[in-house]
Design an enzyme around this catalytic site. Sequence first.
Site, short mmCIF file in Angstrom:
data_model
loop_
_atom_site.label_atom_id
_atom_site.label_comp_id
_atom_site.label_asym_id
_atom_site.label_seq_id
_atom_site.Cartn_x
_atom_site.Cartn_y
_atom_site.Cartn_z
CD GLU A 106 -3.32 -5.61 3.77
OE1 GLU A 106 -4.67 -5.14 4.59
OE2 GLU A 106 -2.19 -5.81 4.32
CD GLU A 131 -2.70 -1.32 2.75
OE1 GLU A 131 -2.64 -0.02 3.43
OE2 GLU A 131 -3.73 -1.65 2.73
O1 IFM Z 1 -4.64 -2.62 9.16
C1 IFM Z 1 -4.13 -2.02 7.82
C2 IFM Z 1 -3.27 -2.93 7.25
O2 IFM Z 1 -1.85 -2.53 7.28
C3 IFM Z 1 -2.91 -2.55 5.67
N1 IFM Z 1 -4.00 -2.57 5.12
C4 IFM Z 1 -4.93 -1.91 5.62
C5 IFM Z 1 -5.18 -2.74 7.12
C6 IFM Z 1 -6.69 -2.23 7.92
O3 IFM Z 1 -6.27 -0.51 8.00
#
Ligand code: IFM
Length: 477
Positions: A382, A181
Amino acid sequence: MSNPASPPAVGVVDDRPPLTFPPGFLWGAATAAYQIEGAAAEGGRTPSIWDTFSHTPGRVVEGHTGDVACDHYHRLGPDVALMAELGLKSYRFSVSWPRVQPGGTGPANAEGLDFYRRLVDELLGHGIEPWLTLYHWDLPQPLEDVGGWPARDTAARFADYATLVADALGDRVRYWTTLNEPWCSAFLGYGSGVHAPGRSDGADAVRAGHHLMLGHGLAVQALRAARPTAEVGVTVNLYPVTPASEAPADVDAARRIDGLANRFFLDPLLRGSYPADLMADLAKVTDFGHVRDGDLATISTPLDVVGVNYYSRHVVAAPDPDAEPEPYWRAPSCWPGSEDVRFVTRGVPVTDMNWEIDAPGLVETLRRVHEEYTDLPLYVTENGSAFVDEVVDGQVDDADRLAYFDAHLRAAHEAIEAGVPLRGYFAWSLMDNFEWAWGYTKRFGMVHVDYDSQVRIPKSSARWYAEVIRRNGLAAQ
Ligand code: IFM
């Protein structure tokens, strides 16, 4: 309004069919080093920007830090045994840069690398595929002190670090993600400042985004040089961006935010160029003088896989001079040059992060990446939700989280049926953990963590996910 992520109410006939995923679909769960490891000052680890940030009063809710977190550093064996009990096929974790290369320059710290060697060996011993992310936001503090990601040299430092990790673990790790990210690292870290290092300068955020991607490209080359058989990718967090109405001004607001949230990264990484309209939007912020000849070729070094993190949708409207700005998006902004675009809430169900639940957005996002950008295999690296959980008689019945996963897995399946080469899905997160500026007040885990006793309790969603993995799909309800 009905909750799009919920199974039908009791008494309502649910005719949703069972869904089977393609053979070999990689079912996993994800975490990140600073969010779970703890042991912040052990084994030669030195501070990262998140140690400094979380120890600065006022930065993280209730002054929480990652000093102990889930104490995973000391509980690696039982944690991997739990993953095996859930039947995970893969585990996505990140390596802490300041643990393996304290200070961010110079030789590797053998003790730090040993921790990850033990983790990887334990995973392989349980038949779980390790999926390694090199950078999940924990820049060594000394590199921030000499400029951080807005400084070009940080990209070269990142490639050196990639080589150290590849030399140590390349013989047993097949899947490598360079960055997690980069939007968050650049625009929350250097734009709004709600993430570490907490700086607020639009031009710096844009420079940081570019140097993160440059570091990614150099790291891909370093990984390939060290391990030609590695499968290398990057993970971007993407959002469908929808105009609040068909009015041209709202449509233009959506174009601008889509540029900053999605195309700022997708275009350089997968097409080797910045979108012209985005550069025009950013003209009052930066002249892009930091982009040198050859950078975009490096940034678009061919990949093997692309990781997509998906949580929600943005709905936006044109600036309204009379409107009260949303507190989260208020200047200093993570949308440089488009600070005045309004983020609109639709009144649909939200998670404990106040993020709208929008499973169809996952289909849109995956189709877009495939249809507009690349034929490469995609992975949802994710996807998940925070909800308030309650431990009752030693159990956590997290029906909301389970429904969220169910809806998004149905969306993932729909994307596959539409032709997207989606090869795997990683739930965020394996266990409750340090949710950045929210500290431990938000729980994303399938496994509940009691931060005092460090007892882990698999929630209903974890048991349900284990069954999904066992079936390679979703049962008829
Ligand atoms: O916890 C975070 C993660 O570290 C990165 N993506 C989003 C998740 C939720 O906010």
